[in-house]
Motif scaffolding. Structure first.
Motif, mmCIF file in Angstrom:
data_model
loop_
_atom_site.group_PDB
_atom_site.id
_atom_site.type_symbol
_atom_site.label_atom_id
_atom_site.label_comp_id
_atom_site.label_asym_id
_atom_site.label_seq_id
_atom_site.Cartn_x
_atom_site.Cartn_y
_atom_site.Cartn_z
ATOM 1 N N THR A 85 39.383 41.033 28.346
ATOM 2 C CA THR A 85 39.858 40.326 29.545
ATOM 3 C C THR A 85 38.771 39.436 30.156
ATOM 4 O OG1 THR A 85 39.299 41.789 31.436
ATOM 5 C CG2 THR A 85 41.223 42.389 30.095
ATOM 6 N N ASN A 87 38.960 38.980 33.561
ATOM 7 C CA ASN A 87 39.262 39.255 34.969
ATOM 8 C C ASN A 87 38.057 39.028 35.878
ATOM 9 O OD1 ASN A 87 41.794 39.992 34.142
ATOM 10 N ND2 ASN A 87 41.467 42.196 34.309
ATOM 11 N N ARG A 90 37.197 35.316 36.344
ATOM 12 C CA ARG A 90 38.149 34.637 37.234
ATOM 13 C C ARG A 90 37.890 35.017 38.689
ATOM 14 N NH1 ARG A 90 42.926 36.388 36.609
ATOM 15 N NH2 ARG A 90 42.810 37.790 34.819
ATOM 16 N N ARG A 91 37.535 36.273 38.937
ATOM 17 C CA ARG A 91 37.187 36.686 40.298
ATOM 18 C C ARG A 91 35.988 35.899 40.812
ATOM 19 N NH1 ARG A 91 36.363 43.059 40.693
ATOM 20 N NH2 ARG A 91 35.331 42.366 42.618
#
Length: 234
Positions: A85, A87, A90-91
Motif C-alpha cells: 500500500t 497509504n 498519501r497521508r
C-alpha cells in the motif's frame, strides 16, 4: 525472520560457510551503495534522517506533525518504505510533504539501492531535509546503512519499557531515540525512568527525547535536534 535479507545469518551463526559469505556480500554491496548516496547527499548539503521503529509506533503521525511545523530552509521530503500500500505516502502528501513510496513486497527493510528510483522523483535541490521512513521492523533495518546523516529510532510507550533490551542492535545504532506517545504513558503504566535506563544501557551515546506527535509535546526539542544536525551537514 525472512529469506530476502539473510537476517538469520547476521543474527546467529550460519549453518554453512556459504550462507555466511552470502550475508557478508549482501551487506558489502549495500555499504558501497550507501557510501555513494552519502557523498551525494553531502555534496548537496542535504541532511538525511533514517527513521526506524516497530509497526504502529507513530512514524507517519510524527512526520505529519513535522511537516505542519516545518519552516525550512527548503522543503521537507520523505521516502516511505512499506511492504504494501501507499497509504502513508498519501497521508504525507495531504500534509503538504513531498513524499515518494517504495513498496518492498516481501522485503522487511529498505536497502540503499532501493532509494535510487525514489530519489529521481524528488527535486533534491528544493529540499532542506529528507526523511526515510523505513519499514516497520526492529530487526533487519538495523543492519542496513542508507547513507543517512542521522538515525532516529522511535519507542512508543505502548510497546513497553523492555524493547531496547529485546532489540539491542536497533537501539545501539541510534543517534537519537524518541520515546513517542508520551501522552499515553500514565494510561499504560509506562515507567519512563526504567525505559531510559534500558535505552542508555544499549545505546549509551544516543540522545533520548520524549514527545507526542498528537499533542505536540516535545516536538520543539526534536526540531531543534534535527536542525542542529542539518546545520552540521551544511
Amino acid at each position: 525472520m525472512c529469506t530476502t535479507c539473510n537476517c538469520g545469518v547476521i543474527a546467529a551463526p550460519a549453518p554453512s560457510p556459504q550462507r555466511l559469505e552470502l550475508g557478508r556480500a549482501l551487506l558489502s554491496r549495500n555499504d558501497a551503495h550507501a557510501a555513494a548516496l552519502r557523498l551525494r547527499f553531502e555534496a548537496a548539503g542535504l541532511p538525511v534522517i533514517n527513521l526506524l521503529s516497530s509497526p504502529g509506533s507513530g512514524k507517519t503521525a510524527l512526520l505529519e506533525r513535522l511537516g505542519r511545523d516545518w519552516t525550512g530552509p527548503g522543503r521537507l521530503g520523505v521516502i516511505v518504505g512499506d511492504l504494501a500500500t501507499d497509504n502513508d505516502a498519501r497521508r504525507l502528501r495531504a500534509a503538504g510533504i513531498d513524499a515518494v513510496q517504495i513498496t518492498t513486497g516481501q522485503a522487511c527493510h529498505l536497502e540503499a539501492s532501493m532509494l535510487e528510483p525514489a530519489l529521481e522523483q524528488l527535486d533534491l535541490g528544493s529540499l532542506g531535509l529528507l526523511v526515510i521512513e523505513n519499514v516497520g521492523n526492529l530487526v533487519c533495518p538495523a543492519a542496513y546503512d542508507l547513507g543517512e546523516s542521522l538515525r532516529l529510532v522511535l519507542l512508543a510507550v505502548t510497546e513497553g519499557e523492555d524493547k531496547p533490551l529485546k532489540y539491542p542492535a536497533m537501539f545501539h545504532s541510534a543517534d537519537l531515540v524518541l520515546i513517542n506517545k508520551i501522552d499515553l504513558a500514565e494510561a499504560v503504566a509506562f515507567d519512563r525512568p526504567h525505559a531510559r535506563r534500558h535505552i542508555a544501557q544499549v545505546a549509551p551515546t544516543a540522545r533520548i527525547l520524549e514527545g507526542s506527535a498528537r499533542t505536540g509535546a516535545g516536538m520543539a526539542e526534536l526540531r531543534e535536534a534535527i536542525t542542529a544536525r542539518a546545520l552540521a551537514v551544511r
